[in-house]
Design an enzyme around this catalytic site. Structure first.
Site, PDB file in Angstrom:
ATOM      1  N   TYR B 143       0.841  -1.199   0.000  1.00  0.00           N
ATOM      2  CA  TYR B 143       0.000   0.000   0.000  1.00  0.00           C
ATOM      3  C   TYR B 143       0.880   1.255   0.000  1.00  0.00           C
ATOM      4  O   TYR B 143       0.708   2.151  -0.830  1.00  0.00           O
ATOM      5  CB  TYR B 143      -0.892  -0.041   1.240  1.00  0.00           C
ATOM      6  N   LYS B 147       1.290   4.075  -2.982  1.00  0.00           N
ATOM      7  CA  LYS B 147       1.041   5.490  -2.704  1.00  0.00           C
ATOM      8  C   LYS B 147       2.295   6.317  -2.996  1.00  0.00           C
ATOM      9  O   LYS B 147       2.216   7.418  -3.547  1.00  0.00           O
ATOM     10  CB  LYS B 147       0.617   5.663  -1.234  1.00  0.00           C
TER      11      LYS B 147
END
Lengths: 319, 319
Positions: B143, B147
């Site tokens: 994640y 990002k």
């Protein structure tokens, strides 16, 4: 070892191929596949096959990655100057094609040592005087951005155990043989190479501009070295800044004078180029080589030494 | 202003929509398009339209981005726990869909203020005790990797003048109303929310684990604030760490005791979860709020204060 090199017709790629095929290669090679957009030059060596592939093609990664191969050196890229003006092409080759290669490796050859060449250009903006491996990456050029995105992606693939990724950030390479390329730092070779050949060379930046430099010989040795390290040698962040030396353009020119005299120096002309000046000024000029040297990477002695090696090895002249 | 919110059916997305529609909104809204996988709840407000879109569809970005819109809040994401176990889905939504949105904005709405919510989870590995905006990003979760890749990409689009991108890195949000989500930090709300509701909550990490926290109210205010800043306020690196406070799980539980008594605290059970423990331990716990506060972002006073706000605003009870 069965080894693939992309960008094998390029300056560093062909040097790398030569070094891998040499008798004293640190990485013993059984098979070597040389990949480039145009068919790379053929070798009189039964271990070598060549492959012409456009990395923009969707089938490219599947043609390049073979399940019985052990090491991939992925050097092919759209260089910094071109990636800055052709944004979409830069993303397509530098990001998408690299991603396709690593995803294909995950499926077909999960133990592949995937060596990726990143760049000093991932750094930019507000930088500390000396960069280390944990300095924030805030690039001010598209080439550096794309390389930095690949670093993150490769590191995550490695963390998941999908591929054995290793990333080396290259300093500016000088002296490159041949002709000017599309990197914004192309002048860092041109201002030495052309005068040694009796030709005029245009320098687009001020003499005070510093650069982080490494010779082609040193860079190739270091690219091979990272492939020979144990998988866990780099730790959890599989990116290493390859050693470089900090030299100003003025010092480069004085080194040229020391080796080749003032007549050679007189062939360097200055015409400032704003885009190049801005991009080069955003690159770091000094970094902490401690971790890299501890990992067994090597560093050049001096820029005078680099010029002398170029004259001996590339020009085949006496120094 | 015409405004789009993705992830608008989610916890933060719906809070953001409410805040934007409120009379005292810092960002005056003429039209508001709420986008989510499932049709977001309808509002009794003529400014609002809703749109059901799967970000994995190739047509998604073109359906979402309209040329006469001024601000996009792109909150939709595959959360950290899910992105870690479903690697491909994480890349597809968190990286590819974001890229499709920004590329579509470049073509259809180049002046769009593209607000992107990044995360404390971009940080990981060997970290300094206090993080600032220029600490190296070496995530140890997918994640955070996705990002971080988007941060680089958005920053480069902004640098080229293709889109007016602004990125805010969110601390862990607590106390979230509703039910557990797929973030690995979901427990940071659960251990307060469930006991206040008379229910048992399982804490997967040790009491000594520290977290960087912000309340939903503060985070939503800050997400709106970044959209109101002048385009050049963030400088050349368009990423800002949103203010957070450093609180240990033990301190969170003591705050719960102060507000709701020992009976509530007795409902928190400890069952360690190795994956969650490892990922949460890799996140930073303190960061330097100086730049963010100077830019006008706000910060919570204390965790006791955060719990009291939750009880008053979400549970509609007296504190």
């Amino acid at each position: 070892m069965n080894v693939i090199v992309t960008g094998a017709a390029g300056f560093l790629g062909s040097r790398l191929a030569n070094a891998l095929l040499a008798e004293n290669s640190k990485l013993p090679v059984s098979r070597l596949v040389l990949v480039d957009l145009q068919e790379p030059p053929s070798y009189n060596d039964s271990r070598v096959t060549t492959l012409s592939v456009n990395l923009a093609d969707t089938s490219a990664a599947d043609r390049i990655i073979q399940s019985d191969f052990h090491v991939l050196f992925h050097l092919a890229a759209v260089l910094s100057g071109q990636a800055e003006v052709d944004f979409d092409l830069g993303l397509r080759i530098n990001l998408d094609a690299t991603r396709a290669l690593i995803e294909t490796a995950r499926r077909k050859a999960p133990k592949l040592r995937f060596v990726f060449t990143s760049t000093v250009g991932v750094f930019g903006g507000k930088l500390p005087e000396v960069i280390d491996d944990l300095t924030a990456v805030t690039p001010e050029n598209s080439y550096g951005t794309e390389k930095a995105m690949c670093e993150l992606l490769l590191n995550d693939y490695a963390r998941h155990g999908y591929v054995d990724a290793r990333v080396v950030r290259l300093p500016t390479v000088s002296v490159r043989a041949g002709t000017a390329n599309k990197a914004v730092t192309s002048f860092a070779s041109g201002i030495i190479r052309e005068p040694l050949n009796g030709e005029v060379s245009v320098c687009p930046v001020d003499t005070k501009q510093q650069l982080l430099l490494a010779s082609p010989y040193t860079v190739v040795q270091n690219i091979i070295h990272v492939a020979t390290l144990p998988a866990d040698a780099l730790g959890s962040w599989r990116v290493v800044n390859l050693p470089g030396i900090c030299v100003s353009v003025g010092e480069m020119i004085e080194a040229l004078r020391e080796v080749a005299g003032s007549k050679a120096v007189s062939l360097v002309k200055f015409e400032r180029d704003e885009m190049i000046e801005r991009m080069v000024a955003s690159f770091p000029t000094k970094w902490d080589n401690t971790r890299a040297l501890r990992l067994g990477f090597v560093v050049d002695k001096s820029f005078v030494d680099i010029i002398r090696h170029y004259i001996r090895d590339d020009l085949k002249r006496k120094v």
